[in-house]
Design a protein around this motif. Sequence first.
Motif, mmCIF file in Angstrom:
data_model
loop_
_atom_site.group_PDB
_atom_site.id
_atom_site.type_symbol
_atom_site.label_atom_id
_atom_site.label_comp_id
_atom_site.label_asym_id
_atom_site.label_seq_id
_atom_site.Cartn_x
_atom_site.Cartn_y
_atom_site.Cartn_z
ATOM 1 N N ILE A 142 0.834 -1.204 0.000
ATOM 2 C CA ILE A 142 0.000 0.000 0.000
ATOM 3 C C ILE A 142 0.868 1.254 0.000
ATOM 4 C CG2 ILE A 142 -1.650 1.316 1.395
ATOM 5 C CD1 ILE A 142 -2.947 -1.413 2.087
ATOM 6 N N GLN A 143 1.989 1.210 0.708
ATOM 7 C CA GLN A 143 2.903 2.354 0.691
ATOM 8 C C GLN A 143 3.424 2.607 -0.715
ATOM 9 O OE1 GLN A 143 5.828 1.261 3.615
ATOM 10 N NE2 GLN A 143 4.725 2.261 5.281
ATOM 11 N N LYS A 144 3.652 1.562 -1.479
ATOM 12 C CA LYS A 144 4.117 1.729 -2.860
ATOM 13 C C LYS A 144 2.997 2.235 -3.752
ATOM 14 C CE LYS A 144 7.648 -1.773 -2.466
ATOM 15 N NZ LYS A 144 7.822 -3.224 -2.422
ATOM 16 N N ILE A 145 1.785 1.761 -3.543
ATOM 17 C CA ILE A 145 0.657 2.170 -4.382
ATOM 18 C C ILE A 145 0.338 3.649 -4.184
ATOM 19 C CG2 ILE A 145 -1.825 1.853 -4.757
ATOM 20 C CD1 ILE A 145 -1.375 -1.139 -4.086
ATOM 21 N N ILE A 146 0.369 4.119 -2.939
ATOM 22 C CA ILE A 146 0.007 5.514 -2.670
ATOM 23 C C ILE A 146 1.199 6.464 -2.801
ATOM 24 C CG2 ILE A 146 -1.917 4.881 -1.178
ATOM 25 C CD1 ILE A 146 -0.173 5.650 1.233
ATOM 26 N N LEU A 147 2.323 5.942 -3.257
ATOM 27 C CA LEU A 147 3.525 6.730 -3.519
ATOM 28 C C LEU A 147 4.028 7.456 -2.270
ATOM 29 C CD1 LEU A 147 2.568 8.254 -6.984
ATOM 30 C CD2 LEU A 147 4.010 6.276 -6.550
ATOM 31 N N GLN A 148 4.291 6.682 -1.229
ATOM 32 C CA GLN A 148 4.839 7.261 -0.002
ATOM 33 C C GLN A 148 6.205 7.872 -0.301
ATOM 34 O OE1 GLN A 148 6.005 4.588 3.081
ATOM 35 N NE2 GLN A 148 5.446 6.040 4.683
ATOM 36 N N LYS A 149 6.474 8.999 0.337
ATOM 37 C CA LYS A 149 7.675 9.783 0.046
ATOM 38 C C LYS A 149 8.961 8.972 0.124
ATOM 39 C CE LYS A 149 10.111 13.911 1.534
ATOM 40 N NZ LYS A 149 10.178 14.990 2.528
ATOM 41 N N GLU A 150 9.125 8.194 1.195
ATOM 42 C CA GLU A 150 10.359 7.424 1.358
ATOM 43 C C GLU A 150 10.525 6.378 0.251
ATOM 44 O OE1 GLU A 150 8.157 7.838 3.901
ATOM 45 O OE2 GLU A 150 9.279 9.307 5.069
ATOM 46 N N LYS A 151 9.419 5.747 -0.124
ATOM 47 C CA LYS A 151 9.476 4.743 -1.198
ATOM 48 C C LYS A 151 9.827 5.397 -2.531
ATOM 49 C CE LYS A 151 8.062 1.275 1.326
ATOM 50 N NZ LYS A 151 8.981 0.286 1.774
ATOM 51 N N GLU B 19 11.557 8.138 -3.042
ATOM 52 C CA GLU B 19 12.978 8.496 -3.042
ATOM 53 C C GLU B 19 13.860 7.284 -3.302
ATOM 54 O OE1 GLU B 19 13.558 10.341 0.738
ATOM 55 O OE2 GLU B 19 12.466 12.156 0.166
ATOM 56 N N THR B 20 13.500 6.161 -2.688
ATOM 57 C CA THR B 20 14.290 4.942 -2.880
ATOM 58 C C THR B 20 14.234 4.473 -4.324
ATOM 59 O OG1 THR B 20 13.855 4.283 -0.603
ATOM 60 C CG2 THR B 20 14.600 2.565 -2.099
ATOM 61 N N PHE B 21 13.030 4.428 -4.901
ATOM 62 C CA PHE B 21 12.899 3.956 -6.278
ATOM 63 C C PHE B 21 13.560 4.911 -7.257
ATOM 64 C CE2 PHE B 21 10.275 0.639 -4.769
ATOM 65 C CZ PHE B 21 10.111 -0.262 -5.802
ATOM 66 N N ARG B 22 13.478 6.196 -6.999
ATOM 67 C CA ARG B 22 14.145 7.154 -7.888
ATOM 68 C C ARG B 22 15.663 6.999 -7.811
ATOM 69 N NH1 ARG B 22 10.270 12.306 -7.516
ATOM 70 N NH2 ARG B 22 8.858 11.639 -9.175
ATOM 71 N N SER B 23 16.187 6.693 -6.616
ATOM 72 C CA SER B 23 17.639 6.504 -6.505
ATOM 73 C C SER B 23 18.091 5.253 -7.265
ATOM 74 C CB SER B 23 18.058 6.414 -5.038
ATOM 75 O OG SER B 23 17.641 5.193 -4.463
ATOM 76 N N TRP B 24 17.172 4.305 -7.451
ATOM 77 C CA TRP B 24 17.474 3.103 -8.227
ATOM 78 C C TRP B 24 17.141 3.280 -9.705
ATOM 79 C CZ3 TRP B 24 14.415 -0.381 -4.357
ATOM 80 C CH2 TRP B 24 15.176 -0.568 -3.196
ATOM 81 N N ASN B 25 16.682 4.459 -10.107
ATOM 82 C CA ASN B 25 16.299 4.791 -11.485
ATOM 83 C C ASN B 25 15.142 3.943 -12.007
ATOM 84 O OD1 ASN B 25 18.224 6.880 -11.792
ATOM 85 N ND2 ASN B 25 19.807 5.355 -12.218
ATOM 86 N N PHE B 26 14.182 3.640 -11.142
ATOM 87 C CA PHE B 26 12.958 2.959 -11.559
ATOM 88 C C PHE B 26 11.831 3.978 -11.633
ATOM 89 C CE2 PHE B 26 14.945 -0.888 -9.577
ATOM 90 C CZ PHE B 26 15.016 -1.633 -10.738
ATOM 91 N N SER B 27 10.877 3.741 -12.532
ATOM 92 C CA SER B 27 9.758 4.668 -12.667
ATOM 93 C C SER B 27 8.754 4.470 -11.534
ATOM 94 C CB SER B 27 9.063 4.455 -14.015
ATOM 95 O OG SER B 27 8.372 3.230 -14.018
ATOM 96 N N LEU B 28 7.939 5.488 -11.318
ATOM 97 C CA LEU B 28 6.923 5.412 -10.281
ATOM 98 C C LEU B 28 5.797 4.449 -10.676
ATOM 99 C CD1 LEU B 28 6.714 9.121 -9.111
ATOM 100 C CD2 LEU B 28 8.028 7.241 -8.154
ATOM 101 N N ARG B 29 5.542 4.324 -11.964
ATOM 102 C CA ARG B 29 4.537 3.351 -12.425
ATOM 103 C C ARG B 29 4.974 1.931 -12.097
ATOM 104 N NH1 ARG B 29 -0.112 5.675 -12.768
ATOM 105 N NH2 ARG B 29 -0.126 7.433 -14.173
#
Length: 71
Positions: free
Chosen positions: A27-36, A38-48
Amino acid sequence: MQTITIITIVFWILLAAFIVPSYIQGIQKIILQKEKVETFRSWNFSLRFMQFLGVVEVAGATLLIFSVTRI
């Protein structure tokens, strides 16, 4: 108590110990929690992709509840 009953109770406790955190993380990933985010962006993955993983995580945890879908 019978041994089967104790084993069943322990099984459901362990299953809940896996399912509850999976729901929370998904659910934290689905609702785009801030910490998640930041982590995914640092890994160069898209939010989708992050939201897709959240949906898969929640769906997988839901399927574990039903005995027919467990391996």
